[in-house]
Design an enzyme around this catalytic site. Sequence first.
Site, PDB file in Angstrom:
ATOM      1  N   SER A  10     -66.466  92.404 139.751  1.00  0.00           N
ATOM      2  CA  SER A  10     -66.413  93.577 138.880  1.00  0.00           C
ATOM      3  C   SER A  10     -65.816  94.802 139.561  1.00  0.00           C
ATOM      4  CB  SER A  10     -67.820  93.923 138.374  1.00  0.00           C
ATOM      5  OG  SER A  10     -68.367  92.865 137.626  1.00  0.00           O
ATOM      6  N   ASN A  11     -66.136  94.994 140.838  1.00  0.00           N
ATOM      7  CA  ASN A  11     -65.689  96.193 141.552  1.00  0.00           C
ATOM      8  C   ASN A  11     -65.196  95.849 142.948  1.00  0.00           C
ATOM      9  OD1 ASN A  11     -66.618  98.579 139.740  1.00  0.00           O
ATOM     10  ND2 ASN A  11     -68.431  97.272 139.861  1.00  0.00           N
ATOM     11  N   ALA A 108     -68.372  84.748 150.452  1.00  0.00           N
ATOM     12  CA  ALA A 108     -68.286  85.579 151.656  1.00  0.00           C
ATOM     13  C   ALA A 108     -69.270  86.739 151.603  1.00  0.00           C
ATOM     14  CB  ALA A 108     -66.860  86.098 151.823  1.00  0.00           C
ATOM     15  N   ASP A 109     -69.458  87.322 150.408  1.00  0.00           N
ATOM     16  CA  ASP A 109     -70.376  88.457 150.295  1.00  0.00           C
ATOM     17  C   ASP A 109     -71.807  88.071 150.629  1.00  0.00           C
ATOM     18  OD1 ASP A 109     -70.372  86.826 148.024  1.00  0.00           O
ATOM     19  OD2 ASP A 109     -70.918  88.461 146.669  1.00  0.00           O
ATOM     20  N   THR A 132     -72.179  91.080 139.732  1.00  0.00           N
ATOM     21  CA  THR A 132     -71.800  90.393 138.505  1.00  0.00           C
ATOM     22  C   THR A 132     -72.726  89.204 138.273  1.00  0.00           C
ATOM     23  OG1 THR A 132     -69.506  91.039 138.904  1.00  0.00           O
ATOM     24  CG2 THR A 132     -69.888  89.314 137.276  1.00  0.00           C
ATOM     25  N   THR A 184     -85.522  98.032 117.532  1.00  0.00           N
ATOM     26  CA  THR A 184     -84.671  96.962 118.062  1.00  0.00           C
ATOM     27  C   THR A 184     -84.107  97.345 119.429  1.00  0.00           C
ATOM     28  OG1 THR A 184     -84.081  96.208 115.846  1.00  0.00           O
ATOM     29  CG2 THR A 184     -82.600  95.589 117.645  1.00  0.00           C
TER      30      THR A 184
END
Length: 262
Positions: A10-11, A108-109, A132, A184
């Site tokens: 995502s980033n 890797a992260d 993510t 809701t």
Amino acid sequence: MLLAIDIGNSNVVFGLFENEKLCITWRIVTPSHTTKDQLKLTLAGLFQLSHFQINQVHGSIISSVVPNMNEPFTSVCEELFAVPPLMVGPGVKTGISILYENPREVGADRIVNAVAAYHDYQQTTIVVDFGTATTFDVVSDKGEYLGGIITPGIGISMEALFSRTAKLPRIEFAKPQKVIGKTTNHSIQSGMYFGYVGMVDALVQNIKTEIQKPHAPVIATGGWAESISKDSKTIQKVDNHLTLVGLRLIYEKNSGNHESSR
């Protein structure tokens, strides 16, 4: 100075280090497609907006879970900093043993987070990364990466709910005042927030039981870490820069052999 780059789904997060000090961080949306020239302009622009100069950077390291981003980032780093970056992957010294059946499957992260966590605690430690995907990773007393858990991230879960239901509205992820929703919107918020807190605590407790380490520290990182940790009974520390610190540590372990060291 060292530029650490964490390329996520995502980033992309950048961290500029002067020795052990993290001087500044930048975050951009991970581009689905980019060219070397576009990326070069983006990175140069980030430096221009700060009081740091590109020529102050003498080394870079990249952790990536987006393979098609590797080549443009590598090329830009080599061009801007005059030396190739260190890419976290097979053959790179991390200081920990990976006890996965196939070590190449581990993102890797996740390895970088484990390196940073073990450096902090020097004991069996659990890392929860709210990205993510939400990942749970375990490093042992001996500095071994034992494995972990992967679950859909909060953003993915919310998007699935909204996209697959005709009448449910898109709402912000936030903690409602009460568990039992009276609207809701509040009902959805309760399910997402308290459901996620409960899932995190249950999985952490299951991990602790399996490894027989009831007092293992739990450290959280990632975009939703601060929010979830407020009601989690198991998360003890939030470190939003854990991955960047892990990248710095890995760079230092390899600096003697890496041509970008000076």
